[in-house]
Design an enzyme around this catalytic site. Structure first.
Site, PDB file in Angstrom:
ATOM      1  N   HIS A 198       0.797  -1.236   0.000  1.00  0.00           N
ATOM      2  CA  HIS A 198       0.000   0.000   0.000  1.00  0.00           C
ATOM      3  C   HIS A 198       0.824   1.277   0.000  1.00  0.00           C
ATOM      4  CE1 HIS A 198      -0.128   1.407   4.345  1.00  0.00           C
ATOM      5  NE2 HIS A 198       0.384   0.212   4.505  1.00  0.00           N
ATOM      6  N   CYS A 322       0.803   5.632  12.223  1.00  0.00           N
ATOM      7  CA  CYS A 322       0.576   4.714  13.335  1.00  0.00           C
ATOM      8  C   CYS A 322       0.556   5.428  14.679  1.00  0.00           C
ATOM      9  CB  CYS A 322       1.655   3.640  13.373  1.00  0.00           C
ATOM     10  SG  CYS A 322       1.832   2.836  11.800  1.00  0.00           S
TER      11      CYS A 322
HETATM   12  N1  PLP Z   1       7.768   0.204   8.137  1.00  0.00           N
HETATM   13  C1  PLP Z   1       7.702   1.493   7.767  1.00  0.00           C
HETATM   14  C2  PLP Z   1       8.960   2.278   7.633  1.00  0.00           C
HETATM   15  C3  PLP Z   1       6.463   2.085   7.518  1.00  0.00           C
HETATM   16  O1  PLP Z   1       6.399   3.365   7.171  1.00  0.00           O
HETATM   17  C4  PLP Z   1       5.286   1.304   7.666  1.00  0.00           C
HETATM   18  C5  PLP Z   1       3.957   1.903   7.461  1.00  0.00           C
HETATM   19  O2  PLP Z   1       3.723   3.071   7.767  1.00  0.00           O
HETATM   20  C6  PLP Z   1       5.423  -0.033   8.031  1.00  0.00           C
HETATM   21  C7  PLP Z   1       6.676  -0.551   8.263  1.00  0.00           C
HETATM   22  C8  PLP Z   1       4.233  -0.908   8.215  1.00  0.00           C
HETATM   23  O3  PLP Z   1       3.694  -1.335   6.998  1.00  0.00           O
HETATM   24  P1  PLP Z   1       2.187  -1.861   6.968  1.00  0.00           P
HETATM   25  O4  PLP Z   1       1.326  -0.640   7.025  1.00  0.00           O
HETATM   26  O5  PLP Z   1       2.066  -2.578   5.646  1.00  0.00           O
HETATM   27  O6  PLP Z   1       2.022  -2.752   8.115  1.00  0.00           O
END
Ligand code: PLP
Length: 384
Positions: A198, A322
């Site tokens: 995504h 997040c």
């Molecule tokens: N790692 C990084 C650097 C990210 O920016 C993100 C998402 O914001 C993720 C991991 C997590 O990915 P996912 O949203 O597919 O769990």
């Protein structure tokens, strides 16, 4: 709408949506079934794996599908540690995504020693600290490639060189660099890398872990024989097909996308810096993914700026998606040395394939006015 939050998620590319819709309508087979509709579904999954591997410069057998970038990160850390049970130390950085940092915190509680490599004011890791932290007990070094909040790109080649001198495996979270820089994981030299659909104009809920051939790792989800038994569970075929198509498009037009985004981001950055007083740019001046612009507006609360922009149809973020709902101050911004109140005044704008010149003009028209108004009503004098 002016969407400037492409690091949180990207819009689904219409070509990806089309391919997924077609697949969804016509294919429902289980890739493990041996009759034709099962074999067809498996063929689609294989082709998607090939496209993703091609976009990363690796072999398709080295790609394991997961349910997200987060899962890929969890898999890398936990799977490697389980495969090397006699080593009880890992090294990561202070500015990782929660998908790595929280796993590291969890491991500490379970008795592992975790070293968090600090970063300088531009967000670049301290390689001397890393060198000193490596011991015969180190099982894994996990350092992200590009940071999601400030875009800083880490010197992964140097990390690999240092780790290899000690025979230590290297994982990189490449979720934010995939598509934003030219990426060849084989040349980069890492043993494991996480990616997510995504963030590259593909669907949510599907990611992958690159595992270099020969790397010791234990299964992450136990069950059937899917993904060579490393990640059991009937494949998310629709998501995987979308991921494959998004990767195919990246291979085709990744360079064009990057040039386009840079052509928009640079004038946006300069425009903000020249029209608004007392802004502070957070991140590396050069070594960063060029789509990411993070600015502090001392004296203001980032949320107030975000909400004011949203009323004008401009969508930005106050940090990583997040953490945006929690009250916590960004650990990334604190790690580059910002005072908490400056960190709390920071706004991230992240551009992407579908932004237009008009978007930049809109922001440069609306933002200075919003900042001026907010400053007038703000009681806080930053004294700078
Ligand atoms: N790692 C990084 C650097 C990210 O920016 C993100 C998402 O914001 C993720 C991991 C997590 O990915 P996912 O949203 O597919 O769990």
């Amino acid at each position: 709408m002016v969407y400037l939050d492409n690091n949180a998620t990207t819009p689904l590319d219409p070509a990806v949506a089309e391919k997924m819709a077609l697949f969804m309508r016509e294919q429902f087979g289980n890739p493990s079934s041996l009759y034709p509709i099962g074999r067809e579904a498996k063929e689609y999954v294989t082709r998607a794996r090939e496209e993703i591997a091609r976009a990363l410069g690796v072999h398709r057998s080295e790609i394991v599908f997961t349910a997200s970038g987060t899962e890929a990160d969890n898999f890398a850390l936990l799977g490697v540690l389980e495969a090397i049970p006699d080593k009880k130390e890992i090294i990561t950085s202070a500015i990782e995504h929660p998908a790595v940092i929280r796993v590291a915190n969890h491991l500490e509680k379970k008795g592992y020693k975790v070293s968090y490599v600090p970063v300088d004011s531009a967000g670049t890791i301290d390689l001397d600290f890393l060198r000193d932290a490596l011991t015969p007990q180190t099982a894994l070094v996990s350092i992200m490639h590009a940071n999601n909040e400030i875009g800083t790109i880490q010197p992964i080649e140097s990390v690999v060189r240092l780790a290899k001198e000690r025979d230590v495996l290297v994982h990189t979270d490449a979720v934010q660099s995939f598509g934003k820089v030219e990426l060849n994981l084989d040349k980069l030299g890492v043993d494991l890398a996480s990616i997510s659909a995504h963030k590259i104009y593909g669907p949510k809920g599907v990611g992958a872990l690159y595992i270099r051939k020969g790397t010791h790792i234990q299964p992450f989800v136990h069950g059937g024989h899917q993904e060579k038994g490393l990640r059991a569970g009937t494949e998310n075929t629709i998501g995987i097909v979308g991921f494959g198509e998004a990767a195919r498009i990246l291979t085709e037009r990744g360079k064009k996308d990057r040039d386009h985004v840079e052509r928009l981001a640079e004038p946006l950055k300069k425009g903000i810096e020249s029209t608004i007083s007392r802004v502070r740019f957070n991140g590396h001046p050069e070594k960063r993914v060029k789509n990411t612009l993070n600015f502090a507006f001392p004296g203001l609360e980032a949320e107030a700026i975000l909400l004011a922009l949203a009323t004008k149809g401009i969508y930005v973020s106050t940090g990583s998606a997040c953490s945006s709902e929690s009250e916590e101050v960004s650990h990334v911004l604190l790690s580059i040395g910002l005072r908490p109140e400056i960190a709390r005044s920071s706004v991230r704008m992240s551009l992407g394939r579908f932004n237009r010149e008009e978007d930049v003009k809109t922001v440069l028209r609306e933002l200075p006015e919003i900042i001026e108004k907010l400053r007038k009503i703000s009681a806080f004098d930053p004294g700078e």
